[in-house]
Scaffold this motif. Structure first.
Motif, PDB file in Angstrom:
ATOM      1  N   PRO A  40       0.828  -1.207   0.000  1.00 10.83           N
ATOM      2  CA  PRO A  40       0.000   0.000   0.000  1.00 10.83           C
ATOM      3  C   PRO A  40       0.864   1.260   0.000  1.00 10.83           C
ATOM      4  O   PRO A  40       1.844   1.356   0.738  1.00 10.83           O
ATOM      5  CB  PRO A  40      -0.802  -0.126   1.301  1.00 10.83           C
ATOM      6  N   TYR A  41       0.499   2.201  -0.826  1.00 12.62           N
ATOM      7  CA  TYR A  41       1.257   3.448  -0.947  1.00 12.62           C
ATOM      8  C   TYR A  41       1.453   4.117   0.410  1.00 12.62           C
ATOM      9  O   TYR A  41       2.534   4.620   0.730  1.00 12.62           O
ATOM     10  CB  TYR A  41       0.513   4.392  -1.895  1.00 12.62           C
ATOM     11  N   ILE A  42       0.421   4.093   1.214  1.00 13.72           N
ATOM     12  CA  ILE A  42       0.470   4.783   2.505  1.00 13.72           C
ATOM     13  C   ILE A  42       1.438   4.108   3.469  1.00 13.72           C
ATOM     14  O   ILE A  42       1.882   4.700   4.448  1.00 13.72           O
ATOM     15  CB  ILE A  42      -0.950   4.858   3.114  1.00 13.72           C
ATOM     16  N   PHE A  43       1.808   2.858   3.211  1.00 10.67           N
ATOM     17  CA  PHE A  43       2.766   2.159   4.064  1.00 10.67           C
ATOM     18  C   PHE A  43       4.116   2.865   4.063  1.00 10.67           C
ATOM     19  O   PHE A  43       4.825   2.889   5.068  1.00 10.67           O
ATOM     20  CB  PHE A  43       2.925   0.713   3.584  1.00 10.67           C
ATOM     21  N   SER A  99      -6.010  14.950   7.780  1.00  6.01           N
ATOM     22  CA  SER A  99      -7.058  14.224   7.067  1.00  6.01           C
ATOM     23  C   SER A  99      -7.251  12.804   7.581  1.00  6.01           C
ATOM     24  O   SER A  99      -8.013  12.040   7.013  1.00  6.01           O
ATOM     25  CB  SER A  99      -6.731  14.179   5.567  1.00  6.01           C
ATOM     26  N   TYR A 100      -6.560  12.444   8.668  1.00  7.55           N
ATOM     27  CA  TYR A 100      -6.699  11.092   9.196  1.00  7.55           C
ATOM     28  C   TYR A 100      -8.047  10.897   9.875  1.00  7.55           C
ATOM     29  O   TYR A 100      -8.597  11.800  10.478  1.00  7.55           O
ATOM     30  CB  TYR A 100      -5.623  10.805  10.249  1.00  7.55           C
ATOM     31  N   ASP A 101      -8.555   9.669   9.810  1.00 11.17           N
ATOM     32  CA  ASP A 101      -9.625   9.291  10.720  1.00 11.17           C
ATOM     33  C   ASP A 101      -9.130   8.090  11.520  1.00 11.17           C
ATOM     34  O   ASP A 101      -7.976   7.694  11.418  1.00 11.17           O
ATOM     35  CB  ASP A 101     -10.945   9.001   9.991  1.00 11.17           C
ATOM     36  N   GLY A 102      -9.981   7.497  12.308  1.00  9.92           N
ATOM     37  CA  GLY A 102      -9.537   6.490  13.264  1.00  9.92           C
ATOM     38  C   GLY A 102      -8.958   5.224  12.672  1.00  9.92           C
ATOM     39  O   GLY A 102      -8.212   4.522  13.342  1.00  9.92           O
ATOM     40  N   HIS A 103      -9.299   4.893  11.428  1.00 11.97           N
ATOM     41  CA  HIS A 103      -8.857   3.616  10.873  1.00 11.97           C
ATOM     42  C   HIS A 103      -7.809   3.757   9.776  1.00 11.97           C
ATOM     43  O   HIS A 103      -7.202   2.767   9.386  1.00 11.97           O
ATOM     44  CB  HIS A 103     -10.055   2.845  10.308  1.00 11.97           C
ATOM     45  N   VAL A 104      -7.621   4.952   9.262  1.00 10.42           N
ATOM     46  CA  VAL A 104      -6.654   5.120   8.182  1.00 10.42           C
ATOM     47  C   VAL A 104      -5.243   4.905   8.725  1.00 10.42           C
ATOM     48  O   VAL A 104      -4.872   5.450   9.757  1.00 10.42           O
ATOM     49  CB  VAL A 104      -6.778   6.518   7.549  1.00 10.42           C
ATOM     50  N   PHE A 105      -4.468   4.089   8.043  1.00 14.56           N
ATOM     51  CA  PHE A 105      -3.083   3.837   8.443  1.00 14.56           C
ATOM     52  C   PHE A 105      -2.320   5.154   8.459  1.00 14.56           C
ATOM     53  O   PHE A 105      -2.305   5.894   7.476  1.00 14.56           O
ATOM     54  CB  PHE A 105      -2.443   2.861   7.454  1.00 14.56           C
ATOM     55  N   ARG A 106      -1.658   5.449   9.572  1.00 13.66           N
ATOM     56  CA  ARG A 106      -1.071   6.764   9.782  1.00 13.66           C
ATOM     57  C   ARG A 106       0.363   6.876   9.273  1.00 13.66           C
ATOM     58  O   ARG A 106       0.979   7.931   9.378  1.00 13.66           O
ATOM     59  CB  ARG A 106      -1.099   7.106  11.272  1.00 13.66           C
ATOM     60  N   GLY A 107       0.906   5.798   8.743  1.00 12.18           N
ATOM     61  CA  GLY A 107       2.298   5.837   8.316  1.00 12.18           C
ATOM     62  C   GLY A 107       3.218   5.605   9.505  1.00 12.18           C
ATOM     63  O   GLY A 107       2.832   5.770  10.656  1.00 12.18           O
ATOM     64  N   ASN A 108       4.434   5.197   9.234  1.00 13.19           N
ATOM     65  CA  ASN A 108       5.423   5.054  10.302  1.00 13.19           C
ATOM     66  C   ASN A 108       6.821   5.151   9.706  1.00 13.19           C
ATOM     67  O   ASN A 108       7.004   5.051   8.493  1.00 13.19           O
ATOM     68  CB  ASN A 108       5.236   3.737  11.069  1.00 13.19           C
TER      69      ASN A 108
END
Length: 378
Positions: free
Chosen positions: A116-119, A127-136
């Motif tokens: 996943p791109y967001i990984f 723009s985050y909500d509770g379930h969107v992967f936040r990145g690390n």
């Protein structure tokens, strides 16, 4: 002198970049660089003062490493997406992400796979909500060569995997390092220094946890600061962990309203802790009590004994034997290419991948394993 010239050159060029614009805050004995539009993306390192460019550069390049992962993609169309094989099976999650992928390459086989791109990218945190992967930033590193970036990124991946495996009770144990304070000091700013070996496979890569403890303290001041270091050499791992702990101490020791922040963290009822919460929790008397319970009666080892048992192997040989796969995501953009810098992120389906802002009640802990309620910032 060449390193200083490169550092000044990189700062001058990237200061004009829209993506890599930065602000700098110099506190006594610590340097901080951060993105003006996203405070969560920053680099920090302890220094010997305002003219210590060597350690300032470490903070700057940490900032560049994390900024290379920044993206402005909209996440409003997030949906459930496959995060299997990325190392997040150690806690219950329902990640969502935008339906876009990057390509990673297995270092050992050359095979390709989608991730996943967001990984690999931090999105706009507003723009985050509770379930969107936040990145690390786990397994991410910047280097002046591809090989150096890969080396640093791989060590961090192993560090986080070993820490999480120990914390969950899957493998490994804590051993107190009796280093006779020949490598690092016994006290720093009134805090007692203790170091522990997290003894877990792969054993040839050493992971050291150094904790600075304020004995007989109250919640009016931080009770502890932690740092971690991993290396093929035990002394290097010890020194790195101490430097990280002292950097955290320098960053927060003179902070205002400490007791209020600790109290607020201890009052969290939904079980979700972010990075600052982890720092404040481990600054509490409660965490110190839990820590002392965890380490009571553990074994002790000397540096000399560790060195006697050391078996020298190349890093990638150790990693292939332990994890079989090492997937590399190249985040080097055109601006970094022009500066001869490389930004890489690595992961393995056989290694646990650190993730922050967690509900600690959702960790998949083994039964009859005692650990403090929140794991330390690593």
């Amino acid at each position: 002198m060449t390193k200083l010239i490169n550092y000044l050159w990189h700062r001058q060029i990237l200061a004009k970049s829209e993506k890599y614009q930065y602000r700098q805050i110099n506190k006594p004995y610590v340097a901080n660089f951060y993105a003006p539009d996203q405070m969560g993306i920053q680099g920090s390192h302890e220094t010997l003062g305002n003219f210590d460019w060597v350690n300032q550069s470490k903070a700057f390049y940490e900032f560049v490493e994390r900024t290379s992962s920044k993206s402005s993609m909209d996440v409003n169309n997030g949906k459930n997406i496959n995060f299997e094989g990325l190392g997040f099976d150690w806690f219950v999650n329902e990640f969502q992400a935008v339906s876009r992928y990057d390509i990673a390459t297995d270092y050992f086989s050359g095979n390709l796979r989608q991730v996943p791109y967001i990984f690999g990218h931090y999105l706009d945190e507003r723009s985050y909500d509770g379930h969107v992967f936040r990145g690390n930033s786990n397994g991410a590193a910047l280097g002046s060569t591809y090989k150096k970036a890969l080396h640093s990124a791989t060590l961090e991946l192993v560090e986080r995997d070993k820490l999480l495996s120990f914390w969950l009770g899957d493998r490994g144990k804590l051993i107190l390092i009796d280093h006779q304070y020949t490598v690092i000091p016994k006290y720093v700013n009134g805090y007692y220094v203790q170091s522990f070996l997290i003894d877990a496979e792969p054993f040839q890569i050493y992971l050291v946890w150094t904790i600075l403890v304020k004995e007989d303290s109250t919640n009016d001041e931080f009770t502890s600061f932690s740092g971690f270091g991993s290396a093929l050499d035990i002394v290097e791992a010890l020194e790195t962990s101490f430097s990280e702990a002292r950097s955290l101490q320098n960053n927060h020791l003179t902070e205002n309203n400490i007791s209020e922040k600790i109290k607020k963290t201890l009052s969290i009822t939904d079980g979700i802790y972010d990075l600052n919460d982890q720092i404040y929790y481990w600054g509490s008397v409660q965490a110190l009590r839990e820590f002392r319970r965890m380490v009571a009666g553990i074994d002790t080892v000397t540096i000399e004994d560790i060195q006697k048992e050391s078996v020298k192997k190349e890093l990638m040989t150790i990693v292939e034997e332990a994890y079989q796969e090492l997937w590399v995501l190249d985040l080097t953009d055109s601006e970094l290419q022009e500066l001869s810098l490389f930004s890489l992120k690595v992961f393995s389906p056989n290694a646990k991948n650190m993730y922050f802002k967690l509900n600690m009640s959702r960790l998949k802990m083994r039964e009859n394993v005692f650990r403090p309620k929140v794991f330390p910032l690593a």
